[in-house]
Design a protein around this motif. Structure first.
Motif, PDB file in Angstrom:
ATOM      1  N   LEU A   1     -88.946  27.170  -3.549  1.00  0.00           N
ATOM      2  CA  LEU A   1     -89.121  25.882  -2.905  1.00  0.00           C
ATOM      3  C   LEU A   1     -87.908  25.002  -3.161  1.00  0.00           C
ATOM      4  CD1 LEU A   1     -92.893  25.230  -3.638  1.00  0.00           C
ATOM      5  CD2 LEU A   1     -91.845  25.286  -1.373  1.00  0.00           C
TER       6      LEU A   1
ATOM      7  N   GLN B   1     -96.425  25.945  -5.263  1.00  0.00           N
ATOM      8  CA  GLN B   1     -95.715  27.194  -5.525  1.00  0.00           C
ATOM      9  C   GLN B   1     -96.541  28.390  -5.069  1.00  0.00           C
ATOM     10  OE1 GLN B   1     -94.655  27.436  -9.664  1.00  0.00           O
ATOM     11  NE2 GLN B   1     -93.777  25.380  -9.690  1.00  0.00           N
TER      12      GLN B   1
ATOM     13  N   ILE C   1     -94.552  21.099   0.820  1.00  0.00           N
ATOM     14  CA  ILE C   1     -93.722  22.192   1.314  1.00  0.00           C
ATOM     15  C   ILE C   1     -93.124  21.683   2.617  1.00  0.00           C
ATOM     16  CG2 ILE C   1     -93.719  24.555   2.199  1.00  0.00           C
ATOM     17  CD1 ILE C   1     -96.131  25.083   0.324  1.00  0.00           C
TER      18      ILE C   1
ATOM     19  N   TYR D   1     -96.737  28.583  -1.231  1.00  0.00           N
ATOM     20  CA  TYR D   1     -95.469  29.024  -0.658  1.00  0.00           C
ATOM     21  C   TYR D   1     -95.250  30.516  -0.897  1.00  0.00           C
ATOM     22  CZ  TYR D   1     -90.518  28.891   0.638  1.00  0.00           C
ATOM     23  OH  TYR D   1     -89.300  29.111   1.242  1.00  0.00           O
TER      24      TYR D   1
ATOM     25  N   ASP E   1     -88.093  24.194   3.532  1.00  0.00           N
ATOM     26  CA  ASP E   1     -88.768  25.361   2.957  1.00  0.00           C
ATOM     27  C   ASP E   1     -89.228  26.362   4.013  1.00  0.00           C
ATOM     28  OD1 ASP E   1     -88.676  24.354   0.235  1.00  0.00           O
ATOM     29  OD2 ASP E   1     -90.209  22.927   0.860  1.00  0.00           O
TER      30      ASP E   1
ATOM     31  N   ALA F   1     -91.786  21.492  -7.900  1.00  0.00           N
ATOM     32  CA  ALA F   1     -93.011  21.683  -7.116  1.00  0.00           C
ATOM     33  C   ALA F   1     -94.161  22.097  -8.010  1.00  0.00           C
ATOM     34  CB  ALA F   1     -92.780  22.734  -6.033  1.00  0.00           C
TER      35      ALA F   1
END
Length: 342
Positions: free
Chosen positions: A44, A54, A229, A57, A252, A49
């Motif tokens: 990221l 996390q 994100i 993502y 991202d 984050a």
């Protein structure tokens, strides 16, 4: 099988402390039957984050090129806040995995409530923001308002800059309430950024990139919105995509909107040409949902689709096709998401 694999992958990711899409031990080595193709360790853009951002993502990165996450934009004016979702369930027996929301008309409390409800179901939340150049009102103001003096508005210390920040902070305050509840957000500001019809693109590419970076810095470093994100969305008919891109350190996930039928493979390839083959690329808005067969034939590996609201889902999608898509093994629905959040 794909969804069982995804559950195994996310369990491994969630246990990891890194924000990387692939940790120190490659998932393709730990689970050789998953055919994980990511060779780069994508992280990221925000190194601070939070864990849920996390984990989300990481799940999206690992799904990329192996499946497509289903998504649906909501409306709130059709007699039920669940209008589109009830329709999809009635026709397919499934709910989409991603709920699309919009801070338009300053509906911060309503959007946050519905975001929290979806999060508690294990779903994924994405938020955009139709608003005027003062960050108020809705779609009409997106189209009809403009920044009078871009140089002043983007120069720290001016009255115009302070006014811009004050409006921008309304969204940050709302997002901070989701952060405090551990809710990660696929944050998609300034969408269709290159189209020329919304105020944020009327100042040209250089001013837009400055605007994006100001919001990114304000939200990340001042407001500490570690649950975001950052999703960067082109229009479907723009040109010179590279000129509008602020850089990997501010993005991202990339993608685009298009209401043309089919896989939109050429659009996918235009975005890939800017961000490369590793960053996930999403079909942020569509009308008729492309079938997995169309995607495979066209070579378009959109990581999710987001059907627009009301008639775009009800009138543009044949019900038999809709049922087939939502029940295809390649398409991930709400009930098929693994346990992502802590």
């Amino acid at each position: 099988m794909l969804k069982k694999i995804a559950a195994v992958i996310i369990a491994a990711i969630t246990a990891a402390s890194s924000a990387a899409c692939t940790g120190e031990e490659k998932l393709s080595e730990k689970y050789p039957d998953t055919s994980v193709s990511q060779s780069a360790e994508l992280k990221l853009s925000n190194p601070d984050a939070d864990k849920n951002a996390q984990a989300l993502y990481s799940y999206i990165c690992e799904t990329y090129k192996h499946g497509m996450i289903s998504g649906q934009q909501e409306s709130t004016w059709m007699g039920s806040e669940q209008y589109e979702f009830d329709y999809i369930y009635d026709k397919t027996g499934k709910y989409p995995a991603i709920r699309g929301l919009d801070y338009m008309n300053d509906d911060f409390d309503g959007v946050n409530r519905r975001a929290e409800e979806w999060f508690k179901k294990g779903g994924i939340v994405t938020i955009c923001w139709h608003c005027g150049s003062d960050f108020s009102h809705s779609w009409d103001e997106c189209m009809k308002t403009e920044i009078a003096d871009w140089d002043k508005a983007l120069t720290e210390g001016t009255a115009e800059y302070n006014e811009l920040i004050a409006g921008m902070d309304k969204g940050a305050e709302a997002l901070s309430k989701l952060r405090d509840k551990g809710i990660p957000v696929l944050w998609r500001p300034f969408h269709e950024l290159d189209g020329g019809w919304f105020w944020w693109s009327k100042g040209g590419a250089e001013n837009f990139k400055k605007l994006w970076k100001i919001m990114y810095d304000r939200y990340t470093n001042h407001w500490e919105l570690d649950n975001l994100i950052w999703v960067f969305g082109y229009s479907g008919n723009g040109r010179d995509y590279d000129k509008w891109y602020p850089g990997d350190e501010y993005v991202d996930i990339a993608g685009a909107d298009s209401y043309k039928d089919g896989a939109n493979a050429s659009l996918y390839k235009k975005v890939t040409a800017v961000v490369g083959n590793d960053m996930p690329i999403a079909f942020h808005e569509c009308g008729r949902i492309p079938t997995p067969e169309q995607l495979k034939k066209g070579g378009a590996d959109w990581v999710w689709f987001m059907t627009w609201h009301t008639s775009y889902i009800t009138d543009n999608n044949d019900t038999d096709d809709l049922k087939a898509i939502y029940n295809d093994d390649y398409v991930i629905t709400l009930d098929e998401l693994p346990k992502i959040y802590q």
